[in-house]
Design an enzyme around this catalytic site. Structure first.
Site, short mmCIF file in Angstrom:
data_model
loop_
_atom_site.label_atom_id
_atom_site.label_comp_id
_atom_site.label_asym_id
_atom_site.label_seq_id
_atom_site.Cartn_x
_atom_site.Cartn_y
_atom_site.Cartn_z
CG HIS A 7 -2.13 -0.81 0.99
ND1 HIS A 7 -3.29 -0.43 0.44
CD2 HIS A 7 -2.64 -1.87 1.94
CE1 HIS A 7 -4.04 -1.27 0.42
NE2 HIS A 7 -3.76 -2.10 1.28
CB CYS B 84 -1.52 2.58 -6.17
SG CYS B 84 -1.81 3.49 -4.39
#
Lengths: 66, 265
Positions: free
Chosen positions: B156, B230
């Site tokens: 993450h 991301c």
């Protein structure tokens, strides 16, 4: 809505405050424990993988992640 | 009177929705971080306990291959033994489908001094949502740490402890250290993070083949590392990729590798 709940709580003011607090804590617990974890994967910042990599071995993909 | 009740109910509903949204933000920014920190610490503690008890459970699967050709040679020579068995098949991903790990279970700890001297996260098998809530996820089907092929890991950028928050700060030469209980593997980042589209699965190949050929990090097969997260920070339109190559190995018993003792603490 809140007025209606308040009027339908039993007891005097202090008992009502106590019951209200318990209700609020209960709702927050339900949100944190069940509702938010369910809603959170629908937000974009979960998609940290490049797709398809793990699929040959049948690893579940983050729900519909783009 | 009916109108007043209607307006009151509407107002109360709006306030309630507002409060729920505020709570959701609190949940995302703080609660997921707390939960992830707790889960990560648990995983690391469990790993250390498991390693202290003896050989790792998954060892037989990759013991033979890990010893193959040491890219470095200047340390880790003492492991010997397995080298004869392994050979150097040449096929880049011959052992990349290591079946040694159970889904969702941690099997290694990763250290990236660039992200902080005390930055350490467990690496768990597969990249499912529930797995990534507890640490970094190892792409199933990619190589094990230290093996020939590509050891690919996702994490993450934001929420759940923000493990890869500082991902864009990775620079060529930065060490990424992985410990699987037997060995410290020191990878070195070879290029600045590469920004790509979510479908660019070529970056995970044994010899990575990104869509943008100019970004191709390696030409020959070897022992590589791929990190993905991301981009932008709170979005999902792109992905950031970082590649590294195995530089050194060192048996766990000999203590932390230089990369950690130099920059840590």
């Amino acid at each position: 809505m809140y007025g209606w709940i308040w009027r339908h709580l039993p007891g005097n003011v202090y008992v009502r405050i106590l019951i209200s607090t318990v209700l609020v804590v209960g709702v927050v617990f339900l949100l944190f424990q069940y509702v938010f974890p369910w809603a959170e994967p629908m937000l974009p910042f979960n998609d940290v993988t490049v797709d398809g990599a793990a699929e040959p071995l049948g690893t579940p993909r983050a729900g519909g992640a783009a | 009177m009916a109108l007043r009740a209607l307006v009151r109910t509407l107002s109360e509903t709006c306030i309630t929705i507002g409060l729920v949204i505020v709570l959701f933000v609190v949940y995302l920014l703080y609660w997921t971080g707390l939960r992830a920190a707790h889960a990560s610490d648990d995983e690391i503690a469990r790993l250390h306990k498991q390693w202290a008890q003896g050989p790792t459970g998954s060892a037989p699967a990759h013991e033979g291959t890990a010893g193959g050709t040491r890219d470095s040679g200047h340390d880790g020579g003492t492991t010997g033994g397995a080298d004869e068995l392994a050979g150097d098949g040449g096929a880049g991903d011959a052992d990349s489908t290591a079946p040694g790990h159970r889904a969702g279970e941690s099997f290694a700890v990763m250290y990236i001094p660039r992200f902080g001297g005390d930055w350490s996260k467990p690496v768990l098998e597969n990249t499912a949502t529930a797995t990534l809530r507890r640490g970094l996820g190892h792409y199933t089907g990619t190589a094990d740490p230290g093996d020939k092929g590509n050891f690919a890991v996702a994490g993450h950028r934001r929420t759940y402890g923000d493990p890869f928050k500082d991902f864009p700060r990775l620079r060529p030469g930065d060490p990424v250290v992985v410990n699987d209980g037997d060995t410290w593997y020191t990878y070195t980042i070879t290029a600045r993070p590469y920004r790509t589209l979510p479908g660019d699965t070529g970056v995970l190949k044994a010899v990575p083949e990104p869509v943008d050929e100019a970004a191709t990090p390696f030409r020959r097969s070897g022992r590589y590392l791929t990190l993905t997260t991301c981009d932008p920070e709170w979005g999902s339109s792109h992905r950031l990729i970082a590649w590294g190559r195995l530089d050194a190995t060192r048996p766990t018993a000999e203590g932390k590798p230089d990369a950690l003792t130099r920059e840590g603490r």
